[in-house]
Design a protein around this motif. Structure first.
Motif, mmCIF file in Angstrom:
data_model
loop_
_atom_site.group_PDB
_atom_site.id
_atom_site.type_symbol
_atom_site.label_atom_id
_atom_site.label_comp_id
_atom_site.label_asym_id
_atom_site.label_seq_id
_atom_site.Cartn_x
_atom_site.Cartn_y
_atom_site.Cartn_z
ATOM 1 N N GLY A 97 -45.481 -9.753 55.639
ATOM 2 C CA GLY A 97 -46.273 -8.974 56.589
ATOM 3 C C GLY A 97 -46.370 -7.499 56.220
ATOM 4 O O GLY A 97 -46.859 -6.676 56.992
ATOM 5 N N LYS A 120 -45.195 -11.540 65.018
ATOM 6 C CA LYS A 120 -45.512 -11.115 63.645
ATOM 7 C C LYS A 120 -46.872 -10.426 63.519
ATOM 8 O O LYS A 120 -47.298 -10.089 62.413
ATOM 9 C CB LYS A 120 -45.412 -12.279 62.674
ATOM 10 C CG LYS A 120 -46.477 -13.336 62.876
ATOM 11 C CD LYS A 120 -46.488 -14.295 61.700
ATOM 12 C CE LYS A 120 -47.618 -15.280 61.874
ATOM 13 N NZ LYS A 120 -47.938 -16.002 60.672
ATOM 14 N N LYS A 126 -57.006 -2.248 57.935
ATOM 15 C CA LYS A 126 -56.210 -3.240 57.200
ATOM 16 C C LYS A 126 -56.663 -4.638 57.590
ATOM 17 O O LYS A 126 -56.811 -4.950 58.771
ATOM 18 C CB LYS A 126 -54.725 -3.036 57.508
ATOM 19 C CG LYS A 126 -53.809 -4.058 56.841
ATOM 20 C CD LYS A 126 -53.416 -5.179 57.775
ATOM 21 C CE LYS A 126 -52.725 -6.320 57.080
ATOM 22 N NZ LYS A 126 -52.270 -7.359 58.033
HETATM 23 MG MG MG Z 1 -49.402 -9.989 59.084
#
Ligand code: MG
Ligand code: ADP
Ligand code: ASP
Length: 410
Positions: free
Chosen positions: A151, A209, A7
C-alpha cells in the motif's frame, strides 16, 4: 492555479482502458489550469504475482532482491501511463524512485522516506509536463532499491505532496471514500464526509487499507490535505484533515479489521526483570514490528507472554522466539496465524464512558471469544478467531449505529 497530486491505486490502473481513464482525468485537471503530478501503483494483482514468484523459490527471499523484484510493477504502470498521455497529445514524463531521489532508509520492504529531490519534478512541471511518479519505491544511501510496504504508493503520493507543497493530495481508489467500515464486507457502511488525521491514523493502523498508515502520519506532520475518492466517478469523497468540534461529538466513527497478523505465545518463562527484553530485543533487531502484547503472571513465579506480529514476518519471528524459549527454559511456544483484530475507532471515545464494555458484551452475545484486548484514547481492539471477522464487524457496526440508515451520528 494549484499544484495537485493524484494517486491512482492498482484497480484504477488495472487495464489499458483504466489507464486511459486515468490519463483523461489528469488531462482534465491540467486543462483546468493546474500543475499535475500523478503517482501510480502497479496494475491490480501484479505485486501479489511478483511476491508469488519469489515464494515459489523460497519462504525467505533475500530482502534486497525482494525489493528489486516487487518494485518492478510500478515501472510498468508509469511507462504505460506516460505512453497513453503521449498518444493523447500531451507532454508527460515518468520517474522511478531513484530518478527523483526518493531517498529512504535501508529497511527493505518497509523503508521510510527521508527526503525527495523536488527539483527535477519542478523543472518538468514548469514546462507544462504532467509528471508521473512510480509509487511504493525509493533508494537508500547506497542506491539500493527499496520499497515502502504494501500500500506504499499512498505514502509516495503524500510525501511528494509534502515535498512540493501541493495544494491537495487526491487518492483515487476503487471505493468512493473512507467508510464507517470496509464497504466490501458491510453493505450498510456509510461514507464519511470528513475524518480527522488521528482517527484515520487509527483506522489505517487497525486494518482499513484504504490508506497506508505512513501516508496519514506524513499528512498529519506536514498538514497535507488528503481527498480519498473514486477514479470512476466525479463524486466528492472523504477529506482527511485536522480534527474539528463536530468530529469530537461522534463516539465511534469506524469499525476496522485486520487479518494480517499472527499470534505467538511463549509458555512459562521466569517472571523476573529482563525476560521481556530477552524475548523482544532479537525480534526488534530483525526489524519485526510487534503489535499487541499481553502477559499473564501466575502465583508460582512464571509468566505466559502472548504477542502479535505481521503474518509476513510470522515464520521469521517464530524461529527467533523458539531459540529464545530454549535459552529461557520456557515450557513451549504456541502459535496461531488464524486470528483477526477487530477494532472500533472514534475521537468521541475520550469523553464517553462504557464503550469498551458495550463492545465486549455485543461480541459475547454472538458467541465470539476475545483472546486479547488493547485500548488507546480513541480505539479499542480485540483479537478473535479469524473465522468470526465478518460477523464481529457487522454486529459492531450495527451496535454503534454507523449504518447508512442511521442519521443520529451525522
Ligand atoms: Mg492501497
Ligand atoms: P488501491 O489499490 O486503490 O490502493 P486498496 O485496495 O489499497 O486500493 O484500498 C481500497 C480498499 O480498502 C477498498 O476496496 C476496501 O475494500 C478497503 N477498505 C477497508 N476499510 C475501508 C474503509 N473503512 N473505507 C473504505 N475502504 C476500506
Ligand atoms: N503495488 C504496491 C502494493 O500492491 C503498492 C501500492 O499498491 O500502493 O502493495
Amino acid at each position: 492555479m494549484a499544484l495537485i497530486v493524484q494517486k491512482y491505486g492498482g484497480t484504477s490502473v488495472g487495464t489499458i482502458e483504466r489507464i486511459r481513464n486515468v490519463a483523461r482525468r489528469a488531462i482534465k485537471t491540467k486543462e483546468q489550469g493546474h500543475s499535475v503530478i500523478v503517482v501510480v501503483s502497479a496494475m491490480a494483482g501484479e505485486t501479489d504475482r511478483l511476491i508469488g514468484l519469489a515464494q515459489q523459490i523460497t519462504d525467505l527471499p533475500d530482502e534486497r532482491e525482494y525489493d528489486v523484484l516487487v518494485s518492478t510493477g510500478e515501472q510498468v504502470s508509469v511507462a504505460l501511463l506516460a505512453i497513453t498521455l503521449h498518444s493523447m497529445g500531451n507532454s508527460a514524463v515518468s520517474f522511478l524512485g531513484h530518478q527523483i531521489k526518493i531517498q529512504t532508509d535501508s529497511a527493505f520492504s518497509k523503508a521510510r522516506i527521508l527526503n525527495i529531490d523536488s527539483e527535477r519534478i519542478m523543472n518538468s512541471l514548469d514546462h507544462g509536463t504532467i509528471v508521473i511518479v512510480a509509487g511504493f519505491q525509493g533508494v537508500d544511501e547506497d542506491n539500493n532499491i527499496t520499497t515502502l510496504g504494501r500500500g506504499g504508493s499512498d505514502t509516495t503520493a503524500v510525501a511528494v505532496a509534502a515535498a512540493l507543497n501541493a495544494d491537495v493530495c487526491e487518492i483515487y481508489t476503487d471505493v468512493d471514500g473512507v467508510y464507517t467500515t470496509d464497504p466490501n464486507i458491510c453493505s450498510d457502511a456509510r461514507k464519511l464526509e470528513k475524518i480527522s488525521y488521528d482517527e484515520m491514523l487509527e483506522m489505517a493502523s487497525l486494518g482499513a487499507k484504504v490508506l497506508q498508515i505512513r501516508s496519514v502520519e506524513l499528512a498529519k506532520k506536514y498538514n497535507v490535505s488528503i481527498h480519498v475518492r473514486s477514479s470512476l466517478s466525479d463524486n466528492t469523497g472523504t477529506i482527511v484533515t485536522k480534527e474539528d468540534e463536530e468530529m469530537e461529538k461522534v463516539m465511534v466513527s469506524g469499525v476496522t479489521y485486520n487479518q494480517n497478523e499472527a499470534k505467538i505465545t511463549i509458555l512459562r518463562v521466569p517472571d523476573k526483570p529482563g525476560v521481556a527484553s530477552k524475548i523482544f530485543t532479537p525480534i526488534t533487531e530483525a526489524n519485526i514490528n510487534v503489535d499487541m502484547i499481553i502477559q499473564n503472571t501466575s502465583t508460582d513465579g512464571y509468566a505466559d507472554l502472548t504477542f502479535t506480529v505481521p503474518k509476513a514476518d510470522f515464520k521469521k519471528a517464530l524461529g527467533i522466539v523458539q531459540k529464545t524459549a530454549k535459552e529461557l527454559n520456557a515450557v513451549d511456544v504456541l502459535s496461531d496465524p488464524n486470528i483477526a483484530k477487530v477494532s472500533i475507532v472514534g475521537a468521541g471515545m475520550r469523553s464517553h464512558a462504557g464503550v469498551a464494555s458495550k463492545m465486549f458484551t455485543v461480541l459475547a452475545n454472538v458467541g465470539v471469544n476475545i483472546m486479547m484486548i488493547s485500548t488507546s484514547e480513541i480505539k479499542i481492539s480485540c483479537v478473535i478467531d479469524a473465522k468470526f471477522t465478518e460477523l464481529a464487524v457487522r454486529v459492531l457496526h450495527e451496535t454503534f449505529e454507523l449504518s447508512k440508515s442511521d442519521v443520529s451520528q451525522e
